[in-house]
Design an enzyme around this catalytic site. Structure first.
Site, PDB file in Angstrom:
ATOM      1  N   GLU A 170       0.871  -1.230   0.489  1.00 12.80           N
ATOM      2  CA  GLU A 170      -0.003   0.029  -0.330  1.00 12.80           C
ATOM      3  C   GLU A 170       1.039   1.199   0.023  1.00 12.80           C
ATOM      4  O   GLU A 170       1.834   1.128   0.571  1.00 12.80           O
ATOM      5  CB  GLU A 170      -0.887   0.101   1.371  1.00 12.80           C
ATOM      6  CG  GLU A 170      -1.496  -1.200   1.571  1.00 12.80           C
ATOM      7  CD  GLU A 170      -2.799  -0.863   2.391  1.00 12.80           C
ATOM      8  OE1 GLU A 170      -3.813  -1.375   2.283  1.00 12.80           O
ATOM      9  OE2 GLU A 170      -2.538  -0.692   3.445  1.00 12.80           O
ATOM     10  N   CYS A 194       3.317   9.126   1.468  1.00 12.73           N
ATOM     11  CA  CYS A 194       4.035   7.676   2.296  1.00 12.73           C
ATOM     12  C   CYS A 194       3.978   6.618   1.586  1.00 12.73           C
ATOM     13  O   CYS A 194       3.090   5.955   0.901  1.00 12.73           O
ATOM     14  CB  CYS A 194       3.057   7.231   3.642  1.00 12.73           C
ATOM     15  SG  CYS A 194       3.854   6.722   4.475  1.00 12.73           S
ATOM     16  N   CYS A 202       6.929  -7.222   7.183  1.00 14.43           N
ATOM     17  CA  CYS A 202       7.839  -5.689   7.892  1.00 14.43           C
ATOM     18  C   CYS A 202       8.190  -7.573   8.765  1.00 14.43           C
ATOM     19  O   CYS A 202       7.055  -8.127   9.145  1.00 14.43           O
ATOM     20  CB  CYS A 202       6.785  -5.305   8.632  1.00 14.43           C
ATOM     21  SG  CYS A 202       8.037  -4.018   9.607  1.00 14.43           S
ATOM     22  N   CYS A 224       6.609  -4.406  15.998  1.00 11.57           N
ATOM     23  CA  CYS A 224       5.997  -3.650  16.656  1.00 11.57           C
ATOM     24  C   CYS A 224       4.542  -3.281  17.076  1.00 11.57           C
ATOM     25  O   CYS A 224       3.635  -3.323  16.435  1.00 11.57           O
ATOM     26  CB  CYS A 224       6.055  -1.935  16.244  1.00 11.57           C
ATOM     27  SG  CYS A 224       8.197  -1.089  15.758  1.00 11.57           S
ATOM     28  N   CYS A 252       0.765  -1.236  16.156  1.00 12.46           N
ATOM     29  CA  CYS A 252       1.648  -1.279  14.322  1.00 12.46           C
ATOM     30  C   CYS A 252       0.846  -2.512  13.496  1.00 12.46           C
ATOM     31  O   CYS A 252       1.157  -3.837  13.826  1.00 12.46           O
ATOM     32  CB  CYS A 252       3.559  -0.972  13.353  1.00 12.46           C
ATOM     33  SG  CYS A 252       3.197  -0.432  11.926  1.00 12.46           S
ATOM     34  N   GLY A 255       6.970  -1.478   5.992  1.00 11.32           N
ATOM     35  CA  GLY A 255       8.207  -1.747   6.335  1.00 11.32           C
ATOM     36  C   GLY A 255       9.512  -1.012   7.011  1.00 11.32           C
ATOM     37  O   GLY A 255       9.243  -0.015   7.053  1.00 11.32           O
ATOM     38  N   GLU A 256      10.879  -1.341   7.063  1.00 12.69           N
ATOM     39  CA  GLU A 256      11.712  -0.949   7.209  1.00 12.69           C
ATOM     40  C   GLU A 256      12.748  -0.783   6.438  1.00 12.69           C
ATOM     41  O   GLU A 256      13.420  -1.189   5.955  1.00 12.69           O
ATOM     42  CB  GLU A 256      12.479  -1.820   8.122  1.00 12.69           C
ATOM     43  CG  GLU A 256      14.036  -0.733   9.230  1.00 12.69           C
ATOM     44  CD  GLU A 256      13.774   0.545   9.321  1.00 12.69           C
ATOM     45  OE1 GLU A 256      14.713   1.041   8.904  1.00 12.69           O
ATOM     46  OE2 GLU A 256      13.144   0.979  10.624  1.00 12.69           O
ATOM     47  N   SER A 258      12.121   7.358   7.849  1.00 11.98           N
ATOM     48  CA  SER A 258      11.864   6.484   9.118  1.00 11.98           C
ATOM     49  C   SER A 258      12.090   5.719   9.553  1.00 11.98           C
ATOM     50  O   SER A 258      12.323   4.734   8.544  1.00 11.98           O
ATOM     51  CB  SER A 258       9.763   6.837   9.174  1.00 11.98           C
ATOM     52  OG  SER A 258      10.196   6.287  10.554  1.00 11.98           O
ATOM     53  N   SER A 291      11.562   5.874  15.328  1.00  9.46           N
ATOM     54  CA  SER A 291      10.415   5.875  15.990  1.00  9.46           C
ATOM     55  C   SER A 291      10.802   5.716  17.355  1.00  9.46           C
ATOM     56  O   SER A 291      11.345   3.990  17.189  1.00  9.46           O
ATOM     57  CB  SER A 291       9.953   4.780  15.186  1.00  9.46           C
ATOM     58  OG  SER A 291       8.824   5.287  13.959  1.00  9.46           O
ATOM     59  N   ASN A 331      -3.753   4.979  16.633  1.00  2.00           N
ATOM     60  CA  ASN A 331      -4.739   4.031  15.307  1.00  2.00           C
ATOM     61  C   ASN A 331      -4.935   3.000  15.717  1.00  2.00           C
ATOM     62  O   ASN A 331      -4.114   2.234  15.365  1.00  2.00           O
ATOM     63  CB  ASN A 331      -4.479   4.795  14.478  1.00  2.00           C
ATOM     64  CG  ASN A 331      -4.072   6.707  13.898  1.00  2.00           C
ATOM     65  OD1 ASN A 331      -4.496   7.212  14.074  1.00  2.00           O
ATOM     66  ND2 ASN A 331      -2.353   7.028  13.403  1.00  2.00           N
ATOM     67  N   CYS A 360      -1.400   6.728  10.458  1.00  4.06           N
ATOM     68  CA  CYS A 360      -0.599   6.113  10.787  1.00  4.06           C
ATOM     69  C   CYS A 360      -0.376   4.109  11.429  1.00  4.06           C
ATOM     70  O   CYS A 360      -0.827   3.904  12.296  1.00  4.06           O
ATOM     71  CB  CYS A 360       0.715   7.106  11.442  1.00  4.06           C
ATOM     72  SG  CYS A 360       2.594   6.196  12.269  1.00  4.06           S
TER      73      CYS A 360
END
Length: 418
Positions: free
Chosen positions: A122, A135, A142, A146, A149, A211-212, A243, A265, A344, A387
């Site tokens: 996405e 974004c 991922c 976290c 998330c 993803g990172e 990020s 983060s 969120n 987010c």
């Protein structure tokens, strides 16, 4: 069906990146999107052009790909007509396939995209009064896990290639009608908006999607270099933010080889809490992370490091947490801005958002210490685009359900037009 096996991530270790920069196509043609001039030139020589001809055609193709946004060789007016079919037989200029496009009530847009080997991811576009931010995702899935998330509940499938990363920017420009056509035109539905920095609606990019980014460093770097190329997409590095959740060994390289703004983060100020909600902290602790931030090339008061801090009820939101955050930023003498992010919600999450009063109190403590700490306004919640909410809709909806929704939308539009 996707033909890429899942990447195996045995615990808290660095994932091994998939060793490819181009996704193979079933028709055997090579997708030029995401390739720099030298690579295009080499491919043309391998296909049979002599060195001089390949150099010229590579320069022309680069211009049409990245400056004009053209996807059809027949539209490349300065390339001989006899050459265009030759190119079309061997190469293609792709875009990620759009599986679904959603438009939030607040103007936020989200696209569910599919790669040529069948995987979905996405991207999100967020319009504001004075900017438009895209974004961008760097991986399919991922590995960071976290706890707040939604993307972290997915398994990591593979890294996105440079073409699949820069393709998101290209696709956004397609959708916004922002390719040069003698003058900068705008899509009709956006003609009344006020923000047009640099003559464009899409003014900023944040590598904050799925993803990172620093676990896919080479491909992210190569994609962003195309985005920043003055003869290509020509977006300033000051308008791009990457990020990371804290991949400390790659942070210096990010500053040296990419040079974009850095966002971290953080989300907690104690080892115990950050170990729990951002598991990478068990490998690279807070002190190591903040020292890497202090050493980040080009960070200064004009280009502050952004610390992202999601507000979780009864987890990381006390006044004591706020004061400890201030202490840490001062200890490392960091040019910092803190983005406070109301959590969120998503189905199955174990967390709740801090109360508005608690968030205001936290923000006030940080502000009173002379550190900017704005509270981010949630955007796109109604389409799961806010987010921490990104997770491919393929896991939420069946193909038949998406087809029914598309048919209903088309029927509604036809009725309205009548």
């Amino acid at each position: 069906m996707p033909d890429t096996t899942l990447m195996t991530i045995p615990g808290q270790v660095d994932p091994v990146p998939a060793p490819r920069d181009i996704t193979p196509r079933e028709d055997g043609r090579v997708d030029l999107l995401g390739l720099p001039r030298p690579r295009i030139r080499a491919l043309l020589e391998e296909a049979g052009l002599d060195a001089k001809q390949a150099k010229l055609r590579a320069k022309q193709l680069f211009h049409w790909l990245y400056h004009r946004g053209v996807t059809d060789f027949d539209a490349m007016s300065d390339i001989a007509k006899t050459m265009r079919p030759w190119l079309a037989e061997r190469f293609v200029i792709g875009r990620p396939d759009i599986v679904e496009a959603q438009h939030s009530s607040d103007g936020t847009r989200k696209w569910l995209l599919r790669t040529s080997d069948g995987h979905e991811f996405e991207m999100v576009f967020i319009p504001d009064a004075d900017r438009g931010t895209l974004c961008v995702s760097s991986q399919i899935g991922c590995t960071l896990n976290c706890t707040f998330c939604h993307t972290g509940t997915m398994r990591l499938v593979r890294n996105l290639t440079p073409g699949e990363i820069v393709g998101q920017v290209m696709l956004a420009r397609d959708s916004l009608g922002e390719w040069p056509k003698g003058k900068m035109d705008f899509a009709a539905e956006e003609s009344e908006v006020e923000y047009r920095a640099d003559g464009r609606l899409l003014t900023n990019i944040v590598m904050m999607g799925m993803g990172e980014p620093l676990y896919n460093f080479d491909n992210v770097r190569d994609a962003l270099q195309l985005v920043m190329d003055g003869e290509g997409l020509a977006l300033s590095k000051r308008r791009i933010t990457l990020s990371t959740s804290g991949v400390v060994p790659m942070m210096a390289r990010c500053g040296e080889e990419i040079g974009v703004n850095l966002a971290v983060s953080l989300h907690a100020v104690t080892k115990e809490v950050r170990d729990e909600i951002v598991p990478i902290n068990r490998k690279y602790g807070i002190e190591e992370l903040l020292q890497a931030c202090a050493d980040y090339p080009s960070a200064n008061n004009a280009r502050r490091i952004t610390f992202e801090y999601v507000m979780l009820k009864d987890k990381n939101d006390t006044d004591a947490d706020a004061r400890e955050l201030v202490r840490l930023l001062r200890q490392y003498d960091l040019p910092a801005k803190v983005n406070l992010i109301p959590f969120n919600p998503w189905p199955g999450s174990a967390h709740e958002c801090s109360t508005p009063e608690r968030i205001r109190s936290f923000s006030a403590i940080v502000f009173d210490a002379g550190i900017s700490a704005p509270v981010r306004t949630p955007r796109g919640r109604d389409i799961d685009a806010a987010c921490g909410q990104l997770k491919t809709s393929a896991e939420k909806k069946s193909r038949a359900q998406r087809d029914r929704e598309a048919a209903e939308t088309a029927e509604t539009a036809e009725t309205a037009a009548a």
